[in-house]
Write an enzyme that holds these catalytic residues in place. Structure first.
Site, PDB file in Angstrom:
ATOM      1  N   HIS A 103       0.962  -1.582  -0.120  1.00 16.28           N
ATOM      2  CA  HIS A 103      -0.086   0.296  -0.143  1.00 16.28           C
ATOM      3  C   HIS A 103       0.320   1.009  -0.178  1.00 16.28           C
ATOM      4  O   HIS A 103       0.645   2.269  -0.013  1.00 16.28           O
ATOM      5  CB  HIS A 103      -1.665   0.450   1.258  1.00 16.28           C
TER       6      HIS A 103
ATOM      7  N   CYS B 264      -0.843  11.684  19.971  1.00 21.37           N
ATOM      8  CA  CYS B 264      -1.721  12.364  21.153  1.00 21.37           C
ATOM      9  C   CYS B 264      -2.951  11.673  21.947  1.00 21.37           C
ATOM     10  O   CYS B 264      -3.395  10.493  20.817  1.00 21.37           O
ATOM     11  CB  CYS B 264      -2.533  13.441  20.113  1.00 21.37           C
TER      12      CYS B 264
ATOM     13  N   THR C 245      -4.002 -18.794   4.685  1.00 22.24           N
ATOM     14  CA  THR C 245      -3.898 -18.945   2.886  1.00 22.24           C
ATOM     15  C   THR C 245      -3.755 -17.820   2.354  1.00 22.24           C
ATOM     16  O   THR C 245      -3.999 -16.835   2.836  1.00 22.24           O
ATOM     17  CB  THR C 245      -5.577 -19.365   2.147  1.00 22.24           C
TER      18      THR C 245
HETATM   19  C1  LIG Z   1       9.361   2.621   7.485  1.00 24.71           C
HETATM   20  C2  LIG Z   1       7.881   1.089   8.223  1.00 24.71           C
HETATM   21  N1  LIG Z   1       7.881   0.052   8.585  1.00 24.71           N
HETATM   22  C3  LIG Z   1       7.002  -1.005   8.176  1.00 24.71           C
HETATM   23  C4  LIG Z   1       5.561  -0.454   8.051  1.00 24.71           C
HETATM   24  C5  LIG Z   1       4.380  -0.879   8.453  1.00 24.71           C
HETATM   25  O1  LIG Z   1       3.282  -1.425   7.404  1.00 24.71           O
HETATM   26  P1  LIG Z   1       2.412  -2.126   6.958  1.00 24.71           P
HETATM   27  O2  LIG Z   1       0.965  -1.016   6.919  1.00 24.71           O
HETATM   28  O3  LIG Z   1       2.207  -2.866   5.840  1.00 24.71           O
HETATM   29  O4  LIG Z   1       2.201  -3.102   8.317  1.00 24.71           O
HETATM   30  C6  LIG Z   1       5.248   0.859   8.044  1.00 24.71           C
HETATM   31  C7  LIG Z   1       3.833   1.768   7.833  1.00 24.71           C
HETATM   32  O5  LIG Z   1       3.610   2.844   7.521  1.00 24.71           O
HETATM   33  C8  LIG Z   1       6.724   1.819   8.105  1.00 24.71           C
HETATM   34  O6  LIG Z   1       6.448   3.435   7.495  1.00 24.71           O
END
Ligand SMILES: Cc1ncc(COP(=O)(O)O)c(C=O)c1O
Length: 386
Positions: A206, A330, A242
């Site tokens: 994402h 916060c 899965t």
């Molecule tokens: C540097 C970093 N690692 C790990 C994650 C976690 O990823 P996910 O939201 O896919 O669990 C993020 C999410 O912001 C991130 O910025």
């Protein structure tokens, strides 16, 4: 007239590319088999999953079998640390972990838990004022007990990019496994795992215009992982559950598009980011850029503003239709400064005034101009409240 809306929070998540949605749709419809089933329904899903694995392997310059599909960046980080950490502790007694204070909580909390509850020891390296990790500090922290180091590729709050190849090389000189959290780096900088020299690398779809809730962990051939999520024999026994066929297809499509269109996207990001940085530093009194000036993600602009509480600033910006973010949490009305900025040496009061704005494919020059004007007004208003 509806309010103008400007999304400058691409580091939190990106919109799913419509081409990615199109690629995923058949797997919510006709091709619904379980990729683990032996019959023809399952085989069609399996072909899609294995095609996606090959596509991702091409971008990462690795073998398809070196990619494990997960539910996102957090799970990939957990699997890397727990999986490789447990294996090493059991196989050769190495139980020391090295990480940095500017990592995502998926790393920090996992290392903490392994230290508090599972008999590991930890070293948290210091970072420089720009958030970068110093290879010398890293070398000094490695001991004969060090099992694994996890140092991020690019920071989510300030965008600083770490020198991964020399850090990974140092780890290997001492027989230490090297993992990097490349969740923010994915889609923006090279993910060539051979050039980087890493043993494990985490990704999350994402962050590069793919779907939410799906990610990957690259694990170099020969490295054994105890599955942190146990159950069925999926992913060669390394991750039970899965497989998310539509998500995996979408992630591979998104990654392929990101690197096919790499140059054009990066040029656009850099232009928008630099316009934003220059405009803010020029027009907002008391604004300071956080993170490294040049070794930073192309999409990433981050600041601190003296005398500003950034959660108030975010509300003012939101009222003007602008979505941004801050590093401070916060909780029950009591803002806490960002741990990343504190580790970089910022005073707590200044760290409370942090703002992150991350540009994307749809960001326009008009958006940036509007945002700078809105920020000048909002900072003044928030300062007047104190
Ligand atoms: C540097 C970093 N690692 C790990 C994650 C976690 O990823 P996910 O939201 O896919 O669990 C993020 C999410 O912001 C991130 O910025």
């Amino acid at each position: 007239m509806s309010m103008r809306r400007i999304y400058l929070d691409h580091a939190a998540t990106t919109p799913t590319d419509p081409r990615v949605v199109d690629a995923m749709l058949p797997y919510f419809g006709d091709i619904y088999g379980n990729s683990h089933s032996a019959h023809s329904f399952g085989q069609r899903a399996e072909v899609a999953v294995e095609d996606a694995r090959e596509t991702m392997a091409r971008v990462l310059h690795c073998k398809p079998s070196e990619i494990i599909f997960t539910s996102g960046g957090s799970e990939s980080d957990n699997l890397a640390l727990r999986g490789a950490g447990w294996t090493r502790k059991r196989m050769d007694g190495r139980d020391h972990l090295i990480t940095s204070p500017v990592e995502h909580s998926a790393i920090i909390r996992t290392v903490e838990q392994m230290a508090e509850m599972m008999g590991f020891s930890e070293t948290i390296l210091p970072v420089a004022a720009d958030g970068m990790i110093d290879p010398e500090e890293f070398a000094g922290a490695i001991t004969s007990h060090t099992a694994l180091a996890s140092l991020m590729y690019a920071n989510n709050e300030v965008g600083t990019i770490n020198p991964i190849p020399p850090l990974a090389a140092l780890a290997h000189e001492h027989g230490v496994l090297f993992h990097t959290d490349a969740v923010q780096a994915g889609g923006q900088v090279s993910l060539d795992v051979d050039a980087l020299g890493v043993d494990m690398l985490s990704l999350s779809a994402h962050k590069f215009y793919g779907p939410k809730g799906v990610g990957a962990l690259f694990v170099r051939e020969g490295i054994d992982l105890v599955p942190s999520q146990s159950g069925g024999s999926h992913e060669e026994g390394r991750r039970a559950g899965t497989l998310n066929t539509p998500g995996i297809v979408g992630m591979a499509k998104a990654l392929e598009l990101a690197y096919d269109e790499h140059e054009a996207r990066l040029e656009h990001y850099r232009m928008m980011r630099d316009m934003l940085i220059d405009g803010v530093l020029e027009r907002v009194p008391g604004a300071q850029l956080t993170g490294h000036r040049t070794q930073r993600l192309p999409s990433h602009a981050s600041f601190v503003f003296e005398g500003v509480e950034s959660n108030m600033l975010l509300v003012h910006l939101d009222l003007k239709g602008i979505a941004a973010s801050s590093g401070s949490a916060c909780k029950t009305g009591n803002p806490e400064p960002s741990g990343v900025l504190l580790a970089m040496g910022y005073a707590p009061l200044l760290a409370l005034g942090s703002l992150r704005m991350t540009v994307g494919m749809q960001t326009t020059e008009d958006d940036i101009e509007y945002t700078i004007n809105a920020l000048v007004e909002s900072v003044e208003k928030v300062r007047a409240l104190v």
